[in-house]
Design a protein around this motif. Sequence first.
Motif, PDB file in Angstrom:
ATOM      1  N   THR A   1       0.850  -1.190   0.000  1.00  0.00           N
ATOM      2  CA  THR A   1       0.000   0.000   0.000  1.00  0.00           C
ATOM      3  C   THR A   1       0.884   1.238   0.000  1.00  0.00           C
ATOM      4  O   THR A   1       1.804   1.350   0.806  1.00  0.00           O
ATOM      5  CB  THR A   1      -0.918   0.027   1.242  1.00  0.00           C
ATOM      6  N   ALA A   2       0.583   2.147  -0.920  1.00  0.00           N
ATOM      7  CA  ALA A   2       1.242   3.454  -0.970  1.00  0.00           C
ATOM      8  C   ALA A   2       0.113   4.475  -1.078  1.00  0.00           C
ATOM      9  O   ALA A   2      -0.646   4.460  -2.049  1.00  0.00           O
ATOM     10  CB  ALA A   2       2.174   3.539  -2.161  1.00  0.00           C
ATOM     11  N   ALA A   3      -0.030   5.334  -0.072  1.00  0.00           N
ATOM     12  CA  ALA A   3      -1.171   6.254  -0.047  1.00  0.00           C
ATOM     13  C   ALA A   3      -0.796   7.596   0.575  1.00  0.00           C
ATOM     14  O   ALA A   3       0.076   7.674   1.434  1.00  0.00           O
ATOM     15  CB  ALA A   3      -2.322   5.634   0.748  1.00  0.00           C
ATOM     16  N   THR A   4      -1.495   8.626   0.124  1.00  0.00           N
ATOM     17  CA  THR A   4      -1.380   9.959   0.702  1.00  0.00           C
ATOM     18  C   THR A   4      -2.661  10.247   1.464  1.00  0.00           C
ATOM     19  O   THR A   4      -3.757  10.016   0.956  1.00  0.00           O
ATOM     20  CB  THR A   4      -1.205  11.017  -0.410  1.00  0.00           C
ATOM     21  N   HIS A   5      -2.506  10.751   2.684  1.00  0.00           N
ATOM     22  CA  HIS A   5      -3.665  11.106   3.511  1.00  0.00           C
ATOM     23  C   HIS A   5      -3.570  12.580   3.877  1.00  0.00           C
ATOM     24  O   HIS A   5      -2.476  13.088   4.138  1.00  0.00           O
ATOM     25  CB  HIS A   5      -3.711  10.261   4.786  1.00  0.00           C
ATOM     26  N   PHE A   6      -4.719  13.234   3.911  1.00  0.00           N
ATOM     27  CA  PHE A   6      -4.785  14.642   4.303  1.00  0.00           C
ATOM     28  C   PHE A   6      -5.722  14.745   5.488  1.00  0.00           C
ATOM     29  O   PHE A   6      -6.818  14.174   5.474  1.00  0.00           O
ATOM     30  CB  PHE A   6      -5.290  15.495   3.130  1.00  0.00           C
ATOM     31  N   SER A   7      -5.308  15.451   6.511  1.00  0.00           N
ATOM     32  CA  SER A   7      -6.105  15.570   7.736  1.00  0.00           C
ATOM     33  C   SER A   7      -7.533  15.975   7.424  1.00  0.00           C
ATOM     34  O   SER A   7      -7.771  16.842   6.591  1.00  0.00           O
ATOM     35  CB  SER A   7      -5.488  16.609   8.672  1.00  0.00           C
ATOM     36  N   GLU A   8      -8.457  15.302   8.109  1.00  0.00           N
ATOM     37  CA  GLU A   8      -9.861  15.637   7.934  1.00  0.00           C
ATOM     38  C   GLU A   8     -10.169  16.936   8.666  1.00  0.00           C
ATOM     39  O   GLU A   8      -9.583  17.243   9.685  1.00  0.00           O
ATOM     40  CB  GLU A   8     -10.738  14.512   8.475  1.00  0.00           C
ATOM     41  N   GLY A   9     -11.080  17.668   8.148  1.00  0.00           N
ATOM     42  CA  GLY A   9     -11.500  18.921   8.768  1.00  0.00           C
ATOM     43  C   GLY A   9     -11.847  19.934   7.697  1.00  0.00           C
ATOM     44  O   GLY A   9     -10.981  20.357   6.938  1.00  0.00           O
ATOM     45  N   TRP A  10     -13.081  20.282   7.615  1.00  0.00           N
ATOM     46  CA  TRP A  10     -13.537  21.215   6.600  1.00  0.00           C
ATOM     47  C   TRP A  10     -12.868  22.570   6.739  1.00  0.00           C
ATOM     48  O   TRP A  10     -12.692  23.288   5.771  1.00  0.00           O
ATOM     49  CB  TRP A  10     -15.062  21.353   6.645  1.00  0.00           C
ATOM     50  N   TRP A  11     -12.447  22.930   7.948  1.00  0.00           N
ATOM     51  CA  TRP A  11     -11.835  24.234   8.159  1.00  0.00           C
ATOM     52  C   TRP A  11     -10.504  24.361   7.420  1.00  0.00           C
ATOM     53  O   TRP A  11     -10.104  25.454   7.050  1.00  0.00           O
ATOM     54  CB  TRP A  11     -11.640  24.506   9.654  1.00  0.00           C
ATOM     55  N   LEU A  12      -9.822  23.225   7.186  1.00  0.00           N
ATOM     56  CA  LEU A  12      -8.564  23.288   6.444  1.00  0.00           C
ATOM     57  C   LEU A  12      -8.808  23.778   5.021  1.00  0.00           C
ATOM     58  O   LEU A  12      -8.045  24.589   4.486  1.00  0.00           O
ATOM     59  CB  LEU A  12      -7.870  21.925   6.430  1.00  0.00           C
ATOM     60  N   TRP A  13      -9.899  23.292   4.393  1.00  0.00           N
ATOM     61  CA  TRP A  13     -10.214  23.705   3.028  1.00  0.00           C
ATOM     62  C   TRP A  13     -10.648  25.170   3.000  1.00  0.00           C
ATOM     63  O   TRP A  13     -10.339  25.889   2.054  1.00  0.00           O
ATOM     64  CB  TRP A  13     -11.298  22.817   2.426  1.00  0.00           C
ATOM     65  N   LEU A  14     -11.351  25.605   4.049  1.00  0.00           N
ATOM     66  CA  LEU A  14     -11.790  27.006   4.101  1.00  0.00           C
ATOM     67  C   LEU A  14     -10.615  27.973   4.185  1.00  0.00           C
ATOM     68  O   LEU A  14     -10.693  29.090   3.703  1.00  0.00           O
ATOM     69  CB  LEU A  14     -12.732  27.229   5.293  1.00  0.00           C
ATOM     70  N   THR A  15      -9.537  27.534   4.791  1.00  0.00           N
ATOM     71  CA  THR A  15      -8.357  28.391   4.924  1.00  0.00           C
ATOM     72  C   THR A  15      -7.433  28.290   3.708  1.00  0.00           C
ATOM     73  O   THR A  15      -6.377  28.899   3.690  1.00  0.00           O
ATOM     74  CB  THR A  15      -7.559  28.025   6.193  1.00  0.00           C
ATOM     75  N   GLY A  16      -7.835  27.499   2.709  1.00  0.00           N
ATOM     76  CA  GLY A  16      -7.027  27.355   1.505  1.00  0.00           C
ATOM     77  C   GLY A  16      -5.975  26.266   1.607  1.00  0.00           C
ATOM     78  O   GLY A  16      -5.145  26.111   0.716  1.00  0.00           O
TER      79      GLY A  16
END
Length: 119
Positions: free
Chosen positions: A28-43
């Motif tokens: 398995t080779a995977a990229t994960h990005f922290s969950e949290g809608w606020w991260l997307w709101l901040t760009g």
Amino acid sequence: MTAVKYADTGDAENTTIELSQASDGTVTAATHFSEGWWLWLTGSRPCKVDYIVRAPKNCSLKVKGVSNKAFAEGFEGQCDFNSVSGDLTLRNLAGSVRVNTVSGDVDGSGFRAALHLET
């Protein structure tokens, strides 16, 4: 297996890389990005990550991605590719090949396989 994270392309702190191999040989080779809608709101967005995975030509291959590019060549087992907004380059594949893509280009040649393509 090699992974390179480009810290200057996104939020390096919240982008993590998973590289593992199970006892049955599954890699398995995977990229994960922290969950949290606020991260997307901040760009905030995940970093670009390049993976290089070398495997035996007769193994099964499953590739899944979003906004990605993937290249596979010389495999003879079951190959499954699923991509959303990504480009696939497939060369000299034998066995059975399944491709499912949304909004991405597929460039292929040298197939010696049953090909199932869904776009």
